[in-house]
Design an enzyme around this catalytic site. Sequence first.
Site, PDB file in Angstrom:
ATOM      1  CE  LYS A 187       7.127  -2.110 -10.374  1.00 43.48           C
ATOM      2  NZ  LYS A 187       7.258  -2.931 -11.598  1.00 43.48           N
ATOM      3  CB  CYS A 234      -0.878   0.008   1.235  1.00 45.35           C
ATOM      4  SG  CYS A 234      -1.726  -1.545   1.499  1.00 45.35           S
ATOM      5  NE  ARG A 270       4.347   1.462  -1.535  1.00 44.38           N
ATOM      6  CZ  ARG A 270       5.479   0.852  -1.257  1.00 44.38           C
ATOM      7  NH1 ARG A 270       6.535   1.070  -1.976  1.00 44.38           N
ATOM      8  NH2 ARG A 270       5.558   0.018  -0.243  1.00 44.38           N
ATOM      9  CE  LYS A 310       5.693  -8.323 -17.589  1.00 44.10           C
ATOM     10  NZ  LYS A 310       6.840  -8.738 -16.831  1.00 44.10           N
ATOM     11  CD1 TRP A 358      -3.423  -4.588  -4.402  1.00 43.04           C
ATOM     12  CD2 TRP A 358      -2.692  -5.951  -2.808  1.00 43.04           C
ATOM     13  NE1 TRP A 358      -3.332  -5.845  -4.931  1.00 43.04           N
ATOM     14  CE2 TRP A 358      -2.889  -6.705  -3.978  1.00 43.04           C
ATOM     15  CE3 TRP A 358      -2.228  -6.615  -1.670  1.00 43.04           C
ATOM     16  CZ2 TRP A 358      -2.648  -8.071  -4.050  1.00 43.04           C
ATOM     17  CZ3 TRP A 358      -1.990  -7.981  -1.737  1.00 43.04           C
ATOM     18  CH2 TRP A 358      -2.195  -8.691  -2.918  1.00 43.04           C
ATOM     19  CG  ASN A 410       1.883   0.539   3.616  1.00 43.48           C
ATOM     20  OD1 ASN A 410       0.695   0.821   3.542  1.00 43.48           O
ATOM     21  ND2 ASN A 410       2.821   1.134   2.915  1.00 43.48           N
ATOM     22  N   GLY A 411       1.412  -3.462   5.660  1.00 40.96           N
ATOM     23  CA  GLY A 411       1.944  -4.693   6.248  1.00 40.96           C
ATOM     24  C   GLY A 411       0.829  -5.552   6.817  1.00 40.96           C
ATOM     25  CD  GLU A 422       2.623  -8.811 -14.897  1.00 39.30           C
ATOM     26  OE1 GLU A 422       2.437  -8.712 -13.683  1.00 39.30           O
ATOM     27  OE2 GLU A 422       3.757  -8.746 -15.409  1.00 39.30           O
TER      28      GLU A 422
HETATM   29  C1  AGP Z   1       6.158  -8.793 -12.974  1.00 41.75           C
HETATM   30  O1  AGP Z   1       5.652  -8.172 -14.069  1.00 41.75           O
HETATM   31  C2  AGP Z   1       5.462  -8.738 -11.736  1.00 41.75           C
HETATM   32  N1  AGP Z   1       4.539  -7.759 -11.576  1.00 41.75           N
HETATM   33  C3  AGP Z   1       5.944  -9.564 -10.569  1.00 41.75           C
HETATM   34  O2  AGP Z   1       5.999 -10.884 -11.008  1.00 41.75           O
HETATM   35  C4  AGP Z   1       7.282  -9.167  -9.915  1.00 41.75           C
HETATM   36  O3  AGP Z   1       8.333  -9.421 -10.796  1.00 41.75           O
HETATM   37  C5  AGP Z   1       7.446  -9.953  -8.613  1.00 41.75           C
HETATM   38  O4  AGP Z   1       6.398  -9.604  -7.738  1.00 41.75           O
HETATM   39  C6  AGP Z   1       8.779  -9.750  -7.957  1.00 41.75           C
HETATM   40  O5  AGP Z   1       8.962  -8.423  -7.591  1.00 41.75           O
HETATM   41  P1  AGP Z   1      10.386  -7.883  -7.169  1.00 41.75           P
HETATM   42  O6  AGP Z   1      11.280  -7.998  -8.346  1.00 41.75           O
HETATM   43  O7  AGP Z   1      10.127  -6.463  -6.773  1.00 41.75           O
HETATM   44  O8  AGP Z   1      10.853  -8.724  -6.028  1.00 41.75           O
END
Ligand code: AGP
Length: 614
Positions: free
Chosen positions: A609, A2, A27, A491, A80, A104-105, A494
């Site tokens: 993200k 978040c 986020r 890709k 989120w 957050n958390g 998602e």
């Molecule tokens: C990729 O497009 C993603 N949204 C997701 O798989 C991402 O790569 C994964 O959550 C790992 O994130 P990080 O590299 O920040 O650890």
Amino acid sequence: MCGIVGYIGEREVTPILIEGLRRLEYRGYDSAGIAVLDAAQGNERRRVRVVRCRGKLSALEALLRESRPVGRIGIGHTRWATHGRPSDENAHPHQHGSVAVVHNGIIENYVSLRQSLSQRGHRFQSETDTEIIAHLVDEELRRGGDKDLLAATRRALKQVEGAYAIVVLSEETPGELVCAKNASPLVVGLGEGEMFIASDVPAILPYTRRVIFLEEGDLAQVSAQGVRIVDLDGRPRERPIKEITWSAVAAEKAGYKHFMLKEIHEQARAVTDTLRGRLQHDPPDALLDGFELDPARVRRMFLIACGTSFHAAKVGEYMIEQWARVPVEVDLASEFRYRDPIVGPGDVVVAISQSGETADTLAAVKDARSKGALILSIANVVDSSIPRASNHTLYTHAGPEIGVASTKAFTTQLAALAVLAIHMGRRSGALSATRIEELLHELSAIPAKMNDVVAAAAQIQILARRYGHARDFLFLGRGPQFPIALEGALKLKEISYIHAEGYAAGEMKHGPIALIDENLPVVVLAPRDGTYDKVMSNLQEVKARGGTVIAVANKGDSDVGAVADEVILVPQTVPLLQPLLTVIPLQLLAYYVADFKGTDVDQPRNLAKSVTVE
Ligand code: AGP
């Protein structure tokens, strides 16, 4: 996961909170809210006023247009969901008594805390774990009777187990905010007569570049004039002030329709930045920012990551094994952390993460480090949790990646892994000086070749229109192109919500071949490498069953064109660097299909993200 913002100073707070939340919305985005010590209610005593709702920030802004709290101190949040569905009641901030909190958390012992609070007569408005913190702090504040918000928050957090970044606001202490961090990022921005708090730097960049990154177990008492940091026992802690060098513009779309498209186009620059200062020609070598990794001292090597970063790890396995001749084990961090891995002194764990905050990767790192392994991280976000938990970090210098779908983070991870593999290959003796020189030359040429691929985006846009109606896609590749097949499928899934599978091309005959018919576009990665002939056979197998083939091949390859329905040509390089080029058409394909379908490209449904919770 978040986003958090906080402000205290002389300016009107609501616009600052909203602007900060806008910069953090990526986020998390199922609800948003603010709490302000509201001066506009005609009371001498300022009251906390909370405005929050389900939906994106625009929904909150609509509410605020009807009636907006006026004050100079406040907190804000984009959410989120973790505990409790997205709803108005579950949106942050959460308030109890004089206290409002954003968080957050995840509070792991929230069930038992909620039970004991209920037994003491507390009633709850939401299903969230966060509301418990508001109750605990308010209770402690009243129990203390001394209007000491910092002490009350400390006592409250001592009862809490789990991950948190919180900011607390109270009517009882109108001249301060208290924030605390444990396993979720939090930064304090220092202004002149004003202070900012955020979960992520972009939220405060328009106002200040001087920041303090809070560390595990820190609490900060933040007034307009200063910051006091203590630990959970109230002992003072010193944290350095850092200067942020990112430009604010770097975090904006720069004219592209979406952040993702901008970030795809930025890859040549990002890879150049990642390689800068790390390729040495005399004598030929690749450098790890002063860190030495001698394969002779490495008992075993693990690469761990999640999602797209895991696909980078899979390519890294090929690079390190082939160039350094060091055996590598690759694992998903979420599997590694729970399988009680046999890891210890002499082992090197390479953790790969764009955000540096992924909960599973961070937990795996902490576990491996506690068992004596050396941790080398490859991360993009400076001073994030995974680098801080590592012995050494190779930063990727991709700049902020805002699109949820990872693109430039991935290719910069591949570049950093190439640097690592060459570094190890030189020290293991597996690479001769001549071969290293050749690899350095190829690596240096990659950014220009990436620009060539991106320049052919219009062709991929046409293909996206032609095939974007398909219900399913299959991606096939061999060797280092197998992880690229996985990445192409991820890709597409998602951001376009089309079902897609990535497969090792040699596995096709063991099952997926049954899927092939005229309705299934099959993307085949077919650069001229050691398995080219085998991949061509797979391509023929698809054609023989009526499938439609979109091939990604090297410029000058006319053989593929004779068989495939569509061919996307990319420049040639050495096979292990080819993934840096072949992935780009797949990123563009996913992007244009999603854009064509009208999905929310930068903020696809159900995704965030950084996945900072399990
Ligand atoms: C990729 O497009 C993603 N949204 C997701 O798989 C991402 O790569 C994964 O959550 C790992 O994130 P990080 O590299 O920040 O650890």
